[in-house]
Write a protein that holds these residues in place. Structure first.
Motif, short mmCIF file in Angstrom:
data_model
loop_
_atom_site.label_atom_id
_atom_site.label_comp_id
_atom_site.label_asym_id
_atom_site.label_seq_id
_atom_site.Cartn_x
_atom_site.Cartn_y
_atom_site.Cartn_z
N GLN A 1 40.86 38.81 28.53
CA GLN A 1 41.86 37.87 29.01
C GLN A 1 41.25 36.48 29.09
OE1 GLN A 1 42.76 40.01 32.68
NE2 GLN A 1 44.70 40.71 31.83
N TYR B 1 48.83 34.11 34.54
CA TYR B 1 49.43 35.36 34.99
C TYR B 1 50.72 35.11 35.78
CZ TYR B 1 44.69 36.75 33.78
OH TYR B 1 43.51 36.92 33.12
N ALA C 1 39.05 48.50 36.86
CA ALA C 1 38.82 47.11 37.25
C ALA C 1 39.97 46.21 36.82
CB ALA C 1 37.50 46.62 36.64
N ILE C 2 40.45 46.36 35.59
CA ILE C 2 41.53 45.50 35.12
C ILE C 2 42.85 45.87 35.78
CG2 ILE C 2 42.18 46.90 33.10
CD1 ILE C 2 41.96 43.08 33.20
N ARG D 1 43.13 46.99 38.87
CA ARG D 1 43.04 46.43 40.22
C ARG D 1 43.35 44.94 40.20
NH1 ARG D 1 38.32 48.08 41.36
NH2 ARG D 1 38.93 49.93 42.55
N GLN D 2 42.82 44.23 39.21
CA GLN D 2 43.11 42.80 39.09
C GLN D 2 44.60 42.58 38.84
OE1 GLN D 2 40.52 41.57 35.91
NE2 GLN D 2 38.87 40.98 37.31
N GLU E 1 46.48 42.85 42.08
CA GLU E 1 46.24 41.67 42.92
C GLU E 1 47.04 40.47 42.42
OE1 GLU E 1 42.05 41.33 42.64
OE2 GLU E 1 41.62 42.93 44.09
N ARG E 2 47.17 40.33 41.12
CA ARG E 2 47.94 39.21 40.56
C ARG E 2 49.42 39.37 40.82
NH1 ARG E 2 44.05 39.85 35.38
NH2 ARG E 2 42.37 38.45 36.08
#
Length: 258
Positions: free
Chosen positions: A148, A154, A191-192, A194-195, A198-199
């Motif tokens: 990304q 986002y 990990a992605i 989870r991000q 959050e976004r």
């Protein structure tokens, strides 16, 4: 550009559809490419060179132009040292088996066709291509990871947006499925994901809603969805503009059944 199109038509006429109107196509293409007027502030300008900006054919025009250059000039010369080359519009990915000096000659050759220059990365075992980071591991195997851009904002739709509730579900399902398919490592996928959550939360969506849809998506990935049985009846599609206080899908179905 137009000369490349004419060259394509002349060199690969056998690949064209039968009765393709080459003369008409070229006449219209030249009109579009040489009569592009655009506005800048309160002034108007006639574009004198390059692909006609803002036109519906600009992307295809540039793609076909460079495709002709690749097929006619680049690949015949460099194919022995470039066994793999793929391109999406102006992003290229290739495998180079020649020397460093030969690679420098190849890069210089790329920039001898047209007025624009290609930005070419150095030879390496890891590269960012479109939305993927593609790497070679120590055993020569391929590994993939979601890429990304640093300046990605986002800007997912907020809860206040007048979209059907299913749109948020589609965004979550679609992106999680893409991340699942893109990442070789489960750790990278987690990990992605989870991000991503959050976004979505930063855009105003409730964490409980996000978690519920994430769990539903996870079940959909692990359980094979049943296929719909085929029927002899022709489906009827009704397009209805959605509104937060408008008719629901259930009411429309009920009215249709009645």
């Amino acid at each position: 550009g137009c000369a490349a199109f004419q060259g394509w038509f002349d060199d690969y006429a056998a690949e064209l559809p039968r009765n393709f109107p080459v003369a008409l196509f070229m006449a219209v293409l030249k009109i579009v490419m040489t009569n592009n007027v655009f506005q800048f502030d309160n002034t108007y300008w006639l574009q004198l060179s390059g692909t006609a900006m803002g036109t519906s054919c600009a992307c295809l025009y540039a793609t076909i132009f460079w495709g002709y250059i690749e097929r006619k000039k680049i690949l015949p010369k460099w194919k022995p040292l470039l066994p793999y080359l793929k391109r999406f519009i102006d992003d290229k990915l290739g495998i180079w088996i020649g020397s460093d000096s030969e690679f420098e000659s190849f890069k210089a050759d790329l920039n001898t066709h047209g007025s624009l220059s290609w930005i070419t990365s150095c030879l390496q075992t890891s590269v960012d291509f479109l939305d993927l980071t593609i790497s070679l591991d120590d055993n020569g195997g391929l590994r993939f990871k979601t890429y990304q851009k640093a300046f990605n904002l986002y800007l997912y739709i907020p809860p206040s947006s007048a979209h059907p509730p299913g749109v948020l579900k589609s965004i979550i399902f679609g992106n999680l499925r893409r991340y699942w398919q893109q990442n070789t490592s489960l750790q990278d996928y987690v990990a992605i994901a989870r991000q991503f959550a959050e976004r979505l939360e930063a855009r105003g969506h409730a964490r409980s809603t996000i978690d519920e849809l994430f769990m539903e998506a996870a079940k959909a990935f692990t359980n094979k969805a049943p296929t719909r049985p085929k029927t002899a009846e022709s489906p009827l599609y009704l397009h209805w503009e959605w509104h937060p206080r408008g008719l629901t899908r259930q009411l429309l179905r009920q009215a249709y059944n009645e």
